[in-house]
Design a protein around this motif. Structure first.
Motif, mmCIF file in Angstrom:
data_model
loop_
_atom_site.group_PDB
_atom_site.id
_atom_site.type_symbol
_atom_site.label_atom_id
_atom_site.label_comp_id
_atom_site.label_asym_id
_atom_site.label_seq_id
_atom_site.Cartn_x
_atom_site.Cartn_y
_atom_site.Cartn_z
ATOM 1 N N ARG A 1 0.858 -1.172 0.000
ATOM 2 C CA ARG A 1 0.000 0.000 0.000
ATOM 3 C C ARG A 1 0.899 1.229 0.000
ATOM 4 O O ARG A 1 1.813 1.345 0.817
ATOM 5 N N ARG A 2 0.637 2.119 -0.928
ATOM 6 C CA ARG A 2 1.533 3.270 -1.072
ATOM 7 C C ARG A 2 1.422 4.204 0.114
ATOM 8 O O ARG A 2 0.321 4.573 0.533
ATOM 9 N N GLU B 1 2.515 10.191 -1.904
ATOM 10 C CA GLU B 1 1.958 10.580 -3.198
ATOM 11 C C GLU B 1 2.917 10.199 -4.312
ATOM 12 O O GLU B 1 4.121 10.160 -4.067
ATOM 13 N N PRO B 2 2.468 9.964 -5.515
ATOM 14 C CA PRO B 2 1.051 9.925 -5.900
ATOM 15 C C PRO B 2 0.430 8.584 -5.568
ATOM 16 O O PRO B 2 1.137 7.675 -5.169
ATOM 17 N N PHE B 3 -0.872 8.480 -5.736
ATOM 18 C CA PHE B 3 -1.620 7.260 -5.471
ATOM 19 C C PHE B 3 -1.511 6.848 -3.997
ATOM 20 O O PHE B 3 -1.490 5.663 -3.671
ATOM 21 N N ARG C 1 -3.177 3.694 -2.233
ATOM 22 C CA ARG C 1 -3.555 2.676 -3.222
ATOM 23 C C ARG C 1 -2.580 1.512 -3.198
ATOM 24 O O ARG C 1 -1.429 1.649 -2.795
ATOM 25 N N ALA D 1 -0.123 -1.200 -4.920
ATOM 26 C CA ALA D 1 0.793 -1.118 -6.062
ATOM 27 C C ALA D 1 1.776 -2.266 -5.984
ATOM 28 O O ALA D 1 1.900 -2.944 -4.958
ATOM 29 N N ASP E 1 3.500 8.508 -14.780
ATOM 30 C CA ASP E 1 3.773 8.968 -13.409
ATOM 31 C C ASP E 1 3.584 10.477 -13.366
ATOM 32 O O ASP E 1 4.270 11.200 -14.085
ATOM 33 N N ASP F 1 -7.046 -3.267 -8.630
ATOM 34 C CA ASP F 1 -7.058 -1.936 -9.221
ATOM 35 C C ASP F 1 -5.850 -1.207 -8.673
ATOM 36 O O ASP F 1 -5.915 -0.539 -7.650
ATOM 37 N N ALA G 1 -2.140 1.058 -8.638
ATOM 38 C CA ALA G 1 -1.649 2.393 -8.973
ATOM 39 C C ALA G 1 -0.861 2.353 -10.279
ATOM 40 O O ALA G 1 -0.464 1.290 -10.754
#
Lengths: 230, 230
Positions: free
Chosen positions: B28-29, B32-34, B37, B39, B84, B122, B124
């Motif tokens: 989980r990021r 930022e960014p995402f 979310r 990944a 990106d 779904d 990043a």
DNA sequence: GCAATAGTGTCTTTAAGACAGTATTGG
DNA sequence: CCAATACTGTCTTAAAGACACTATTGC
């Protein structure tokens, strides 16, 4: 968070079959580093350009080819810290398979461009390695895809297709068994209706590429070489 | 000659088989960014680091694994200009196949790390696409290499190896024909001499990876999916 | 004994390898 | 006619698919 900066290039392994032998397109470097040495064609990726678009652009610049026919796919990336004396350069290599076309030597970047039979070449940068990886990719792709037709003009004979296999694999194949395999695999090739004319011997039917993307079962070489990991 | 600058990252498609299903390692990021979310694990390539070394380092950081066992290979590179939002970032994706190990969630970059069954995720960036390419690579590599053993511990049974195939391909295989194929292909596996104990049924012989790098003839799926070009 | 899983053997089918033979052109 | 090349058919062999059967454990 800060991070190191890189330059990114694309390099092309452009292969064709001419006179029964597999050839690669090389350019003589017109600037440092490796001035005067032979290298794979390539160049920097532009600021707003996708990698595949850069590869297509370089291919068009070097060969004058841009339309369909042939085949272009990403091969691998190379980014050893010392691979380019100018600094940190990562290159994304692409593999192109083309019919035997005259190459307009008037490339933009390159002083000269030339088809060279594959073999012991002594190329700039790590291009010997990239070429070796491209050759192995091409050889193995012929096994399980109908991509050999990318080396042929739009209409071709079964014999011409077989000669592509023989040139790329460096082994000879039985014409009769090859014919049976190709014509009985759905989607490998489809007849155009035309035939050759003016050649010695019985005229051969002409075919175009079929719509299959995968050969199942594949058409295997006798001796598959090792593949390369990591 | 001037040229655009890029950042270069490595991203990892780390696969394992647990409970009969294929799983991918996600993080989980934490920035930022995402932010927040899921990944693929990955990070920036350091200033003096080879691409493969960066991939090994990230893999060690995320999984705590560094020794042999498992498998790591380059997958492909992705560099669409808009992939990106921070700027021009090219990522070199690597594919790792690991035995089912508990993941120490104490990754450095990532807030959380987790095995997730592959399927509709779904992710990043363009990581859905990278994952899809990694899955297809893994599926096709099981056909013509003995790499399935990379998903297994050092000693494993033929049934365990078959369950790897079944999980990765999503189809069931005949245990008897599979046994015959695996044990009769030279270099696929070699017996350790040991057997399982305490399991229901007859004890199974244990095997380790053989020294072959290629399966010839291959072990083909019924329905091979399309491959992806360009 | 029975359930469970491992491993072997055998028959059928598919497709490759080897290669004889026929077809269709140009000279 | 002959040379040359295209194409077809047949036999043999390798290997996959299907599946009956035996082997060895725990209960």
């Amino acid at each position: 968070m800060s991070y190191p900066v890189f330059a990114v290039t694309v390099d092309l392994v452009v292969l064709t079959v001419r006179e029964g032998r597999l050839h690669v397109l090389l350019v003589r470097r017109g600037c440092e580093p490796f001035l005067g040495r032979w290298a794979l064609p390539g160049g920097f990726v532009r600021a707003d350009e996708d990698l595949a678009a850069a590869a297509r652009r370089e291919l068009a610049e070097e060969t004058g080819l841009d339309g369909p026919g042939g085949h272009l796919e990403q091969l691998a990336s190379y980014g050893a810290p010392e691979r380019d004396p100018r600094g940190r350069v990562v290159t994304v290599a692409y593999l192109a398979l083309l019919p035997d076309l005259p190459v307009p030597t008037a490339g933009t970047d390159a002083a000269e461009a030339e088809w060279r039979p594959v073999g012991r070449l002594d190329l700039a940068f790590d291009h010997d390695r990239i070429l070796a990886d491209g050759l192995e990719r091409a050889r193995s792709k012929l096994e399980y895809t109908p991509l050999a037709a990318a080396f042929c003009p739009p209409a071709f004979t079964i014999a011409a297709l077989r000669q592509v296999y023989e040139a790329v694999w460096g082994e000879s194949l039985d014409p009769r068994n090859f014919h049976r395999k190709v014509t009985s695999t759905p989607g490998f090739v489809s007849p155009t209706g035309g035939t050759t004319e003016g050649e010695p011997g019985r005229p051969a039917r002409l075919y175009r590429r079929g719509d299959a993307t995968l050969l199942n079962p594949p058409l295997l070489r006798r001796k598959a070489l090792d593949d390369r990991s990591e």
